[in-house]
Design a protein around this motif. Structure first.
Motif, PDB file in Angstrom:
ATOM      1  N   TYR A 141      24.275  -7.414  76.157  1.00  0.00           N
ATOM      2  CA  TYR A 141      23.799  -8.716  76.614  1.00  0.00           C
ATOM      3  C   TYR A 141      22.334  -8.864  76.227  1.00  0.00           C
ATOM      4  CZ  TYR A 141      27.902  -9.136  79.642  1.00  0.00           C
ATOM      5  OH  TYR A 141      29.188  -9.227  80.124  1.00  0.00           O
ATOM      6  N   TYR A 142      22.025  -9.923  75.507  1.00  0.00           N
ATOM      7  CA  TYR A 142      20.653 -10.254  75.136  1.00  0.00           C
ATOM      8  C   TYR A 142      20.267 -11.495  75.932  1.00  0.00           C
ATOM      9  CZ  TYR A 142      21.336  -7.148  71.106  1.00  0.00           C
ATOM     10  OH  TYR A 142      21.587  -6.059  70.302  1.00  0.00           O
ATOM     11  N   SER A 143      19.239 -11.386  76.779  1.00  0.00           N
ATOM     12  CA  SER A 143      18.908 -12.482  77.693  1.00  0.00           C
ATOM     13  C   SER A 143      17.428 -12.821  77.641  1.00  0.00           C
ATOM     14  CB  SER A 143      19.272 -12.104  79.135  1.00  0.00           C
ATOM     15  OG  SER A 143      20.632 -11.752  79.252  1.00  0.00           O
ATOM     16  N   THR A 144      17.139 -14.124  77.693  1.00  0.00           N
ATOM     17  CA  THR A 144      15.769 -14.604  77.823  1.00  0.00           C
ATOM     18  C   THR A 144      15.801 -15.867  78.675  1.00  0.00           C
ATOM     19  OG1 THR A 144      13.727 -15.076  76.586  1.00  0.00           O
ATOM     20  CG2 THR A 144      15.733 -16.136  75.794  1.00  0.00           C
ATOM     21  N   ILE A 145      14.656 -16.204  79.264  1.00  0.00           N
ATOM     22  CA  ILE A 145      14.563 -17.426  80.064  1.00  0.00           C
ATOM     23  C   ILE A 145      13.851 -18.479  79.230  1.00  0.00           C
ATOM     24  CG2 ILE A 145      13.787 -18.450  82.225  1.00  0.00           C
ATOM     25  CD1 ILE A 145      15.915 -16.197  82.474  1.00  0.00           C
ATOM     26  N   ILE A 161      26.723   1.990  82.521  1.00  0.00           N
ATOM     27  CA  ILE A 161      25.479   1.447  81.974  1.00  0.00           C
ATOM     28  C   ILE A 161      24.708   2.635  81.424  1.00  0.00           C
ATOM     29  CG2 ILE A 161      23.380   0.137  82.484  1.00  0.00           C
ATOM     30  CD1 ILE A 161      24.897  -1.121  84.845  1.00  0.00           C
ATOM     31  N   PRO A 162      24.854   2.922  80.120  1.00  0.00           N
ATOM     32  CA  PRO A 162      24.353   4.182  79.550  1.00  0.00           C
ATOM     33  C   PRO A 162      22.841   4.293  79.402  1.00  0.00           C
ATOM     34  CG  PRO A 162      25.244   2.795  77.821  1.00  0.00           C
ATOM     35  CD  PRO A 162      25.552   2.103  79.117  1.00  0.00           C
ATOM     36  N   LYS A 163      22.127   3.163  79.489  1.00  0.00           N
ATOM     37  CA  LYS A 163      20.680   3.235  79.339  1.00  0.00           C
ATOM     38  C   LYS A 163      20.008   2.130  80.160  1.00  0.00           C
ATOM     39  CE  LYS A 163      20.746   2.708  74.849  1.00  0.00           C
ATOM     40  NZ  LYS A 163      20.231   2.535  73.463  1.00  0.00           N
ATOM     41  N   GLU A 164      18.705   2.289  80.347  1.00  0.00           N
ATOM     42  CA  GLU A 164      17.939   1.273  81.061  1.00  0.00           C
ATOM     43  C   GLU A 164      17.831   0.000  80.214  1.00  0.00           C
ATOM     44  OE1 GLU A 164      16.658   1.522  84.202  1.00  0.00           O
ATOM     45  OE2 GLU A 164      17.726   3.426  84.315  1.00  0.00           O
ATOM     46  N   ILE A 165      17.579  -1.107  80.891  1.00  0.00           N
ATOM     47  CA  ILE A 165      17.330  -2.366  80.184  1.00  0.00           C
ATOM     48  C   ILE A 165      16.119  -2.173  79.265  1.00  0.00           C
ATOM     49  CG2 ILE A 165      16.608  -4.770  80.474  1.00  0.00           C
ATOM     50  CD1 ILE A 165      18.055  -4.674  83.234  1.00  0.00           C
ATOM     51  N   TYR A 166      16.250  -2.660  78.039  1.00  0.00           N
ATOM     52  CA  TYR A 166      15.142  -2.564  77.089  1.00  0.00           C
ATOM     53  C   TYR A 166      14.943  -3.922  76.418  1.00  0.00           C
ATOM     54  CZ  TYR A 166      18.928  -1.997  73.624  1.00  0.00           C
ATOM     55  OH  TYR A 166      20.058  -2.173  72.855  1.00  0.00           O
ATOM     56  N   THR A 167      13.970  -4.034  75.553  1.00  0.00           N
ATOM     57  CA  THR A 167      13.683  -5.323  74.913  1.00  0.00           C
ATOM     58  C   THR A 167      13.830  -5.228  73.399  1.00  0.00           C
ATOM     59  OG1 THR A 167      11.296  -4.868  74.786  1.00  0.00           O
ATOM     60  CG2 THR A 167      12.103  -6.045  76.737  1.00  0.00           C
ATOM     61  N   GLU A 168      14.269  -6.346  72.827  1.00  0.00           N
ATOM     62  CA  GLU A 168      14.327  -6.514  71.375  1.00  0.00           C
ATOM     63  C   GLU A 168      13.875  -7.930  71.056  1.00  0.00           C
ATOM     64  OE1 GLU A 168      17.962  -5.723  69.337  1.00  0.00           O
ATOM     65  OE2 GLU A 168      18.182  -3.693  70.162  1.00  0.00           O
ATOM     66  N   LYS A 169      13.384  -8.098  69.850  1.00  0.00           N
ATOM     67  CA  LYS A 169      12.996  -9.442  69.418  1.00  0.00           C
ATOM     68  C   LYS A 169      14.081 -10.038  68.533  1.00  0.00           C
ATOM     69  CE  LYS A 169       8.030  -9.635  69.963  1.00  0.00           C
ATOM     70  NZ  LYS A 169       6.729  -9.987  69.321  1.00  0.00           N
ATOM     71  N   ILE A 170      14.422 -11.269  68.838  1.00  0.00           N
ATOM     72  CA  ILE A 170      15.338 -12.054  68.010  1.00  0.00           C
ATOM     73  C   ILE A 170      14.573 -13.286  67.564  1.00  0.00           C
ATOM     74  CG2 ILE A 170      17.479 -13.384  67.933  1.00  0.00           C
ATOM     75  CD1 ILE A 170      18.620 -11.539  70.050  1.00  0.00           C
ATOM     76  N   ALA A 171      14.384 -13.430  66.271  1.00  0.00           N
ATOM     77  CA  ALA A 171      13.614 -14.554  65.718  1.00  0.00           C
ATOM     78  C   ALA A 171      12.260 -14.682  66.411  1.00  0.00           C
ATOM     79  CB  ALA A 171      14.410 -15.851  65.842  1.00  0.00           C
ATOM     80  N   ASN A 172      11.578 -13.554  66.586  1.00  0.00           N
ATOM     81  CA  ASN A 172      10.240 -13.477  67.182  1.00  0.00           C
ATOM     82  C   ASN A 172      10.187 -13.872  68.658  1.00  0.00           C
ATOM     83  OD1 ASN A 172       8.862 -12.542  64.849  1.00  0.00           O
ATOM     84  ND2 ASN A 172       8.887 -14.629  64.009  1.00  0.00           N
ATOM     85  N   ARG A 173      11.335 -13.948  69.310  1.00  0.00           N
ATOM     86  CA  ARG A 173      11.379 -14.208  70.751  1.00  0.00           C
ATOM     87  C   ARG A 173      11.896 -12.951  71.445  1.00  0.00           C
ATOM     88  NH1 ARG A 173      11.384 -18.505  74.260  1.00  0.00           N
ATOM     89  NH2 ARG A 173      11.043 -19.923  72.523  1.00  0.00           N
ATOM     90  N   GLU A 174      11.253 -12.584  72.551  1.00  0.00           N
ATOM     91  CA  GLU A 174      11.631 -11.349  73.242  1.00  0.00           C
ATOM     92  C   GLU A 174      12.861 -11.556  74.125  1.00  0.00           C
ATOM     93  OE1 GLU A 174       9.392  -8.934  76.567  1.00  0.00           O
ATOM     94  OE2 GLU A 174       8.593  -8.367  74.595  1.00  0.00           O
ATOM     95  N   PHE A 175      13.838 -10.689  73.949  1.00  0.00           N
ATOM     96  CA  PHE A 175      15.051 -10.677  74.749  1.00  0.00           C
ATOM     97  C   PHE A 175      15.185  -9.326  75.456  1.00  0.00           C
ATOM     98  CE2 PHE A 175      15.974 -14.237  72.125  1.00  0.00           C
ATOM     99  CZ  PHE A 175      17.006 -14.961  72.710  1.00  0.00           C
TER     100      PHE A 175
END
Length: 227
Positions: free
Chosen positions: A192-196, A160-174
């Protein structure tokens, strides 16, 4: 034989997201009185190279030359992956089988047909998992922290080369979790891109071994829209 082993290793990666929640406890009974969506509501459909899921208000544009896996193929991948991950560990195999009851592989596409003799076959997967209050998971980062714990506990041979970070996909945070592994000299990356969302963990999983295939997969992510 070598190609088959590589295929199984790829499926091993795919199965990580299926099995990691098996240690998070039993699912809490539904006490809210709300009607759960049926599998038919959740599965979505593909038409004219566009995957649409009305329950999540989701659409994904699939490259026309990529290869869609039907439901039977997706189930076969899960079966092979369960055997690959569990090996002779019958307890782990039962845990994986139980986890399958609350997960669903909605969409799987590969760049090439599965039996094509290429060094690596990039893939895009959309999966969901039921999330209940009993799990204490409020967002994608919580979900992926549980995944990290499983990876470390199971001593899986991934980095796991880096800490979990966030990106937006279609203006939703993953939340984004990156895994890496070197198999037979091939450097494989999986994101892995995850959102609830609506009581589920919604996951997009991209797997690649070159900059070119990463760009193609990122273009699929960029095509995603939510209503």
């Amino acid at each position: 034989m070598k190609t088959k082993k590589l295929k199984n290793k790829l499926i091993f990666f795919v199965l990580v997201c299926l099995v990691f929640m098996s240690g998070c406890g039993e699912e809490e009974p539904n006490k809210s009185g709300k009607k759960h969506p049926t599998k038919f509501d959740l599965l979505g459909v593909v038409k004219n190279s566009i995957y649409k899921n009305n329950y999540f208000g989701l659409s994904i544009k699939i490259p026309s030359h990529w290869h869609l896996q039907n439901k039977k193929m997706r189930e076969e991948m899960v079966d092979i992956g369960r055997e690959t991950v569990a090996g002779d560990n019958k307890i782990l195999e039962r845990e994986i089988a139980m986890s399958q009851l609350k997960t669903e592989n909605l969409l799987t596409v590969f760049k090439y047909p599965l039996k094509t003799p290429v060094s690596f076959n990039p893939s895009f997967i959309c999966m969901i998992e039921v999330i209940t209050p009993f799990m204490s998971i409020k967002n994608g980062k919580d979900y992926q922290h549980q995944m990290q714990k499983f990876i470390k506990t199971a001593k899986m041979k991934v980095s796991i080369p880096k800490e979990i970070y966030t990106e937006k996909i279609a203006n939703r945070e993953f939340s984004v979790l990156v895994l890496k592994r070197n198999i037979a000299g091939i450097k494989i990356t999986q994101k892995y891109y995850s959102t609830i969302m609506k009581g589920f963990a919604l996951n997009f999983i991209i797997t690649f071994s070159s900059d070119k295939s990463e760009t193609e997969l990122m273009n699929i992510l960029k095509s995603i829209k939510f209503n």
